[in-house]
Design a protein around this motif. Sequence first.
Motif, PDB file in Angstrom:
ATOM      1  N   GLU A  26       0.832  -1.213   0.000  1.00  0.00           N
ATOM      2  CA  GLU A  26       0.000   0.000   0.000  1.00  0.00           C
ATOM      3  C   GLU A  26       0.860   1.254   0.000  1.00  0.00           C
ATOM      4  O   GLU A  26       0.579   2.225  -0.737  1.00  0.00           O
ATOM      5  N   ALA A  59      -4.811   0.660  -1.455  1.00  0.00           N
ATOM      6  CA  ALA A  59      -4.634   2.113  -1.452  1.00  0.00           C
ATOM      7  C   ALA A  59      -5.740   2.841  -2.210  1.00  0.00           C
ATOM      8  O   ALA A  59      -5.857   4.065  -2.104  1.00  0.00           O
ATOM      9  N   GLY A 319      -6.215   0.285   4.243  1.00  0.00           N
ATOM     10  CA  GLY A 319      -6.133   1.537   3.485  1.00  0.00           C
ATOM     11  C   GLY A 319      -5.852   2.752   4.338  1.00  0.00           C
ATOM     12  O   GLY A 319      -6.179   3.872   3.939  1.00  0.00           O
TER      13      GLY A 319
END
Length: 345
Positions: A26, A59, A319
Amino acid sequence: MTATSATPDAPVVALTLGDPAGIGPELVARLLARDGTLASANVVLVGDPWLWLDGQRVAGLQVPTQPVASLADVRGRPDRALPAFVAVDTVRPQDVERGQAGAAGGRSVLQVLDRCLDAAQAGQVDAICFAPLNKFAMKQGGLAHEDEMHHFAQHLAVQTFFCEFNTLDGLWTSRISSHVPMKDVPAYITKDRIVEAATLIHRSLQANGVAAPRVAVAGFNPHNGDGGTCGREEIEVIEPAVRELNARGLAVTGPFPADTIFLRARDGELDAVVTMYHDQGQIALKLLGFSRGVTVHGGLPVPITTPAHGTAYDIAGRGKADVQAMANAFAIACRMAGHQPRTSA
């Protein structure tokens, strides 16, 4: 992502995704999506395709890359508007449990880093920036050393002094001992090691653009030893090392009590602090800015950097990862690569 790309003579910087179970993929997606990332280096991402796709998904980003067959093909590619991508096959999705350290992930990290180290030795890569890894997973996966730093040094056949630097904004720290039990630390406190550590961080700061680094050395004992009544390392070892550094023309000061030296650093009086053991500097820097710190592997023939924080298993896949330390690590890798003597592949 901005269309700005690196110049033809820009250094080649390899990026890796880190531990497959952590926040590394990410972070790399967020980094490569940032405006300006590609302006200072010819960037090549090395990783498993499925893991790179997963990092982008977590992400919430889509980051196009340019596939290349090998790291040997990166420097000469004519179009650098996109990061290059070298696909590897090191780990299967079913062998990775997100948020858990595992042998499969540790093996993957080692294989990818070794590929980058080989490329650095061949002159194909000028710096390496890796996303967070997990030492326990790497040891499960075959790491034979106390940490990745010693693995790098052996792989690169380093015979001279090396150590980790931790950096936060403009402040750098080095340490005389690192990942060793506290009971073993006194054996590491020698005049030669202090001189080598201070010299190395002075030279590395210059490679990072600091013309005249202000380096100070921390004491080891409480209250700097209280004149020898609470330990004599300051009198018998550290002070002579500082005098030797001064005789060599380096403006190094100290020793200063460890519980106050970072107040000087916080107030902008210092560029670097040489500490005696791991947590002496780590606690201070992480309190000052946990999400911005960077680890630099000093004394190696190629700059290698990484965020100072870990794999953040607790938030992996959610995230929420903060990219700032990764961006700082990448920026330092680019700056140091620009000062490195370059060997043609």
